[in-house]
Each structure stands twice: as C-alpha cells, then as structure tokens.
Design a protein around this motif. Structure first.
Motif, mmCIF file in Angstrom:
data_model
loop_
_atom_site.group_PDB
_atom_site.id
_atom_site.type_symbol
_atom_site.label_atom_id
_atom_site.label_comp_id
_atom_site.label_asym_id
_atom_site.label_seq_id
_atom_site.Cartn_x
_atom_site.Cartn_y
_atom_site.Cartn_z
ATOM 1 N N HIS A 114 -1.934 -12.574 4.648
ATOM 2 C CA HIS A 114 -3.019 -12.079 4.330
ATOM 3 C C HIS A 114 -3.197 -11.888 2.819
ATOM 4 N N VAL A 115 -4.423 -12.072 2.211
ATOM 5 C CA VAL A 115 -4.381 -11.745 0.761
ATOM 6 C C VAL A 115 -5.244 -10.420 1.004
ATOM 7 N N ILE A 116 -4.988 -9.563 -0.048
ATOM 8 C CA ILE A 116 -5.571 -8.325 -0.444
ATOM 9 C C ILE A 116 -5.683 -7.910 -1.791
ATOM 10 N N GLU A 117 -6.813 -8.027 -2.395
ATOM 11 C CA GLU A 117 -6.974 -8.129 -3.798
ATOM 12 C C GLU A 117 -6.927 -6.657 -4.552
ATOM 13 N N ASP A 118 -7.350 -5.532 -3.796
ATOM 14 C CA ASP A 118 -7.194 -4.401 -4.417
ATOM 15 C C ASP A 118 -6.370 -3.369 -3.660
ATOM 16 N N LYS A 119 -4.986 -3.514 -4.298
ATOM 17 C CA LYS A 119 -3.809 -2.825 -3.783
ATOM 18 C C LYS A 119 -3.973 -1.420 -3.764
ATOM 19 N N ASN A 120 -4.895 -0.635 -4.542
ATOM 20 C CA ASN A 120 -4.943 0.785 -4.763
ATOM 21 C C ASN A 120 -6.230 1.038 -3.554
ATOM 22 N N GLU A 189 -22.144 -1.311 12.476
ATOM 23 C CA GLU A 189 -21.275 -0.600 13.362
ATOM 24 C C GLU A 189 -19.841 -1.364 13.693
ATOM 25 N N TYR A 190 -19.788 -2.634 13.101
ATOM 26 C CA TYR A 190 -18.844 -3.543 13.461
ATOM 27 C C TYR A 190 -17.805 -3.740 12.137
ATOM 28 N N TYR A 191 -16.631 -3.962 12.510
ATOM 29 C CA TYR A 191 -15.714 -4.258 11.798
ATOM 30 C C TYR A 191 -14.833 -5.630 11.796
ATOM 31 N N TRP A 192 -14.406 -6.359 10.941
ATOM 32 C CA TRP A 192 -13.546 -7.455 11.387
ATOM 33 C C TRP A 192 -12.299 -6.935 11.784
ATOM 34 N N ASN A 193 -11.606 -7.576 12.826
ATOM 35 C CA ASN A 193 -10.358 -7.008 13.216
ATOM 36 C C ASN A 193 -9.171 -7.631 12.342
ATOM 37 N N SER A 194 -8.626 -6.909 11.658
ATOM 38 C CA SER A 194 -7.433 -7.254 10.580
ATOM 39 C C SER A 194 -6.272 -7.741 11.097
ATOM 40 N N ALA A 261 -7.076 4.808 20.596
ATOM 41 C CA ALA A 261 -7.413 3.751 19.556
ATOM 42 C C ALA A 261 -8.446 4.646 18.272
ATOM 43 N N VAL A 262 -7.775 4.445 17.271
ATOM 44 C CA VAL A 262 -8.718 4.776 15.850
ATOM 45 C C VAL A 262 -9.020 3.674 15.105
ATOM 46 N N VAL A 263 -10.176 3.323 14.655
ATOM 47 C CA VAL A 263 -10.391 2.345 13.478
ATOM 48 C C VAL A 263 -10.814 3.110 12.141
ATOM 49 N N ILE A 264 -10.018 2.482 11.254
ATOM 50 C CA ILE A 264 -10.346 3.005 9.829
ATOM 51 C C ILE A 264 -10.827 2.015 9.036
ATOM 52 N N PRO A 265 -11.966 2.053 8.318
ATOM 53 C CA PRO A 265 -12.542 0.785 7.551
ATOM 54 C C PRO A 265 -11.740 0.599 6.249
ATOM 55 N N LEU A 266 -11.652 -0.591 5.960
ATOM 56 C CA LEU A 266 -10.855 -1.088 4.851
ATOM 57 C C LEU A 266 -11.659 -1.919 3.988
ATOM 58 N N ASP A 267 -12.081 -1.562 2.836
ATOM 59 C CA ASP A 267 -12.671 -2.579 1.875
ATOM 60 C C ASP A 267 -11.785 -2.802 0.696
ATOM 61 N N ALA A 268 -11.096 -3.670 0.782
ATOM 62 C CA ALA A 268 -10.159 -4.016 -0.283
ATOM 63 C C ALA A 268 -9.973 -5.501 -0.709
ATOM 64 N N GLY A 269 -11.011 -6.251 -0.350
ATOM 65 C CA GLY A 269 -10.646 -7.694 -1.017
ATOM 66 C C GLY A 269 -9.933 -8.392 0.091
ATOM 67 N N TRP A 270 -9.987 -8.124 1.516
ATOM 68 C CA TRP A 270 -9.047 -8.998 2.543
ATOM 69 C C TRP A 270 -9.551 -10.103 2.750
ATOM 70 N N ASN A 271 -8.501 -11.145 3.220
ATOM 71 C CA ASN A 271 -8.860 -12.565 3.488
ATOM 72 C C ASN A 271 -7.732 -12.910 4.279
ATOM 73 N N ALA A 278 -11.452 -20.502 2.387
ATOM 74 C CA ALA A 278 -11.233 -19.437 2.455
ATOM 75 C C ALA A 278 -10.325 -19.419 1.159
ATOM 76 N N LEU A 279 -9.479 -20.321 1.147
ATOM 77 C CA LEU A 279 -8.587 -20.480 -0.149
ATOM 78 C C LEU A 279 -9.210 -20.745 -1.339
ATOM 79 N N TRP A 280 -10.336 -21.445 -1.293
ATOM 80 C CA TRP A 280 -10.995 -21.717 -2.485
ATOM 81 C C TRP A 280 -11.774 -20.191 -2.829
ATOM 82 N N GLU A 281 -12.067 -19.518 -2.055
ATOM 83 C CA GLU A 281 -12.986 -18.269 -2.097
ATOM 84 C C GLU A 281 -12.138 -17.155 -2.984
ATOM 85 N N VAL A 282 -10.612 -17.019 -2.566
ATOM 86 C CA VAL A 282 -9.940 -16.293 -3.117
ATOM 87 C C VAL A 282 -9.168 -16.455 -4.347
#
Length: 468
Positions: A114-120, A189-194, A261-271, A278-282
C-alpha cells in the motif's frame, strides 16, 4: 507495545509485466527509491513498536530477507507460508507466534503493498485506535473515500463511540457497482476497506476460535512443529497441517461476525496501487499529466504512464496510455482498460509461457541471475553473487559452462581443486565435473556464465550439497 505484522504474500498479476508471480508488487520500487515492502516498514519510524514480523510465501523468502538487509531494516521473524490460505490464517499464525514471544502484544496488521502519503496522519490514527484495542476491540482502519470507487470493499459505520473518532461497524459490503458506489460516497457513512487492523493477539485468537475453530485448530497444528532457520530468521511451519487449513479472509472469518469491531476513519493519501492507472495517480507528473520513468522521450503526449527498465522508449501524439517495458515484455494499454491486464495473464498461462511467472532477471539465495541471451544450444547469463554467497556443490551431465569474472573475486571448486579468479580471468567446467562458486570477498562478484550443450534445462543440475 505494538507488534507490526506485515503481510507480504500474494502472487502479483495486476501490475504485469513488472509484477510477476515470483516477484509481486510489494517487492517493486514503484513510487520512490524503496520497494513497497521497505516503505511499509520505514513508515513505522516514529511509532513505539517492536521490530516487525513478516509473513510471506516460501518462494519469496530470500527476496524479502534481501530487501530488509539492503537498507538495514530491523525485523523479528519471517513466517513462511508453504501455500496461500488468505488473511485469516496468516494473521492467526502471526498471533500465535506473537503470544509465544511477547505475551499479548497489540498487532498492527499491514499489507506490504500500500501507498500512504501522509505518514503523520497515519501515525495519529493508529494512536487514536490504541485505547479501543487495549479495551479488547478489533479495530479496522476505514479509508475516507475520495470518489465512488468500484474496486474496493466498503464498511458502513454504525454509532459513534463517546464523541470520539471511532464507530461501531454496521456492515461490510462487497465491491459495488458504480450506481451503488455513488450512493455510498454521497451518504458519507461508508469507508473503503483498507485491510489494516489493530487488536490484541489473544483477542483475535479468541474471536477466531469462536467463529472459525477449524482455522484456529489447523493453524495451531501448523505451528506445533516449527523449523527455524536462525541465519535468516525464517520460521517454517508444518506444510501438511497448513494445507488442511480452510482458505478465508479475516473479514469473512471474524470481522463480519464479531460484535467488537470498531472502524476508525483514515485520511492519509492511501492507495493500494491495484492497477497501472492507480500508480499513475500516486506518482508525480509533468505539466501535461505524463508520469515518466526511465529513458523516455515524449512529444505531444498527455496523461500517459510510461516506465522502461533499460531500453529507450519514444511516444509521440498519444494520450491516456500505459506503456511498460521490461527486459522481456512490453505492455501497451489504454488507462481506462488496465483491469484487462488479467487477459494477458490468462493467455500466458494457457500457452504455458514463463512470462507470467518469471522475470528475465531472478533473485536467488546467493544473489541474482539475469538471462541475457537464450538460444537452443547456448545461454549467456549475467550472475551477481553477494559477499559470502555460494552456489550448491553440483554437476551437469549435458552442458559445459564457462565463467568469466567481470568484477570481484571468485573462489572456484572444480573436483578436488580450489582456486581464486579475479577480474578478466575465466575458467571452463566440462560436463560431469563437480563444481562450486563462492564469493569470499567484501564486494559483489559479477561474472558472465556461458552455458553450452545439447540440453540446458534446469533439471540437468545434480546438487550434491546445498547451502540454503
């Protein structure tokens, strides 16, 4: 403390021809100087964790170990799966080993591709999940969607936990059609399953035992007879026992059934880099939207992804194309059709072509091997032997070999003779002669290997003593 569990399995087909069965995408350098596996582990820097535990296929073991060695990445163990059984058994193996070594650590389960652009931001979300994991919850990180995407599974969130950035899980949803994906995206109300998780090792084993005792039993039996290679930190499990294990994902086996089960939102430039588009996008692009890697010339080209190993590629007057050139294959495909790469794989398998499985260059426990020229009665290979690496003691019945040292020092065994070769020196190995090659030096040994004879198949290698 957190124990990262990095799942580095998979056979790699969606990024063909760069990704092959024996060299899947997690070992490729796709968006920087490091491979995706290396990036996954380096991304953990700054978190308070144990050295990561890896899970990979038996056939990728030396590739994984070498990539960790290349940049001196710490790791604990490398569990080798003799066959793939999906994520629920793989994580169970890791949990059983973790409990044995570390009592009951928190497992941070990550995919190696996986690619995650925002490590912090990634670190912050892990820290937010810690209280829930300590409390016995099974946390999954849900990716905040940026568009209506049909290529991912979804998680519908439930009630918020005490005004915190965490939600119960209403349900898991399979990959939807475009109309349904649009509805999910608009609803918020929906998140992608990482496929990334955080939970206590024993809690996962408890829930797995509750819902899929057959998987847990098979994994327990597989771990009862371990064969450890201390020189490489490899852990080999019982092959026959693991073959009896059902094949199941953690979502189906546990997460869809548990009430914790608990879902926690992640917004960190994931792909998950599941396609060439998708590789062109990142990756970074020029002012006309072209992503270019290698020796490339473009003119009047727009929104293209072009990647070449070592051959010059020119593209003129084209747009929205993916062009990928490796040493033994070229892919040219419209960016909107990248999912159809699977048709190429099917063709190669039907016709028993090696290009779906092997690169021209392959990695071995002693180094790497590049088939420069392949003809009916002779092969020319460029061989790199790492310091301390050595071939098995062997002989051939049908072929002769000629070794020419390009750089470094070779220690050669021919029957009862042992001698050194250095740059510009060579030796000849007739059929039937027992021989071995070793690099006793401190730098890589580079040589040309010329094979000649009436039969050059790999099954003409008679190994008398193996070192790996």
């Amino acid at each position: 403390m957190i124990l990262p569990v990095v799942m580095a399995g998979g056979t790699g087909s969606r990024l063909w021809p760069m990704s092959r069965e024996t060299y899947p995408k997690q070992f490729l350098r796709l968006s920087g100087e490091l491979s995706m596996l290396q990036e996954t582990i380096v991304r953990l820097n700054g978190l308070d964790t144990h050295a990561p535990l890896l899970i990979c296929n038996e056939q990728h073991r030396f590739l994984a170990a070498e990539q960790l060695r290349q940049i001196d990445l710490p790791h604990s163990d490398i569990i080798l799966e003799p066959v793939g059984r999906n994520t629920a058994p793989a994580i169970a193996l890791a949990a059983l080993q973790a409990v044995k070594n570390n009592d009951d650590p928190l497992l941070l389960v990550l995919a190696a591709d996986h690619v995650i652009e925002d490590k912090n931001a990634f670190h912050d979300v892990i820290k937010k999940a810690l209280p829930y994991a300590h409390d016995g919850k099974l946390c999954i990180f849900g990716i905040v969607p940026t568009a209506a995407e049909t290529g991912y599974g979804y998680i519908q969130r439930g009630e918020m936990y005490n005004d915190t950035p965490a939600f119960g899980v209403q349900r898991f949803v399979e990959k939807p059609n475009l109309e349904t994906a649009n509805e999910y995206f608009v609803s918020g109300e929906y998140y992608w399953n990482s496929g990334m998780f955080l939970f206590k090792a024993k809690r996962y084993l408890e829930e797995l035992g509750k819902f899929r005792p057959d998987i847990l039993e098979a994994c327990n039996k597989s771990m009862s007879k371990l064969n450890r290679d201390n020189s490489q930190d490899f852990i080999r499990i019982d092959t026959e026992q693991f073959r009896t294990c059902p094949e199941e994902s953690i979502d189906y086996a546990v997460m869809e059934k548990t009430s914790d089960a608990v879902v926690i939102p992640l917004d960190a430039g994931w792909n998950d880099v599941g396609s060439w588009s998708a590789l062109w996008e990142v990756n970074s692009r020029d002012e006309r939207g072209n992503c270019l890697t290698g020796d490339v010339f473009v003119s009047d080209a727009e929104n293209c992804y072009i990647n070449t190993d070592d051959t010059f590629v020119a593209a003129i007057g084209v747009e929205n194309l993916v062009i990928v050139n490796t040493k033994d294959a070229v892919l040219i495909i419209d960016k909107t059709k990248v999912q159809d790469v699977k048709k190429v794989i099917q063709h190669l398998k039907v016709h028993n072509r090696k290009e779906f499985r092997l690169h021209r260059e392959s990695y071995r426990p002693w180094g790497r091997h590049d088939e420069v020229v392949t003809a009916p009665r002779y092969h020319v290979n460029r061989v790199t032997v790492k310091p301390g690496g050595k071939f098995s003691l062997q002989k051939h019945l049908h072929r002769a070999e000629h070794w020419v040292v390009l750089s470094g020092t070779a220690e050669v065994t021919l029957d009862d003779r042992v001698f050194l070769l250095t740059e510009n020196q060579s030796t000849f190995i007739p059929p039937g002669v027992v021989h071995m090659l070793e690099n006793p030096g401190k730098i890589p040994l580079e040589l040309l290997e010329i094979e000649s004879g009436s039969y050059l198949g790999d099954d003409d290698i008679i190994r008398l003593k193996a070192h790996y």
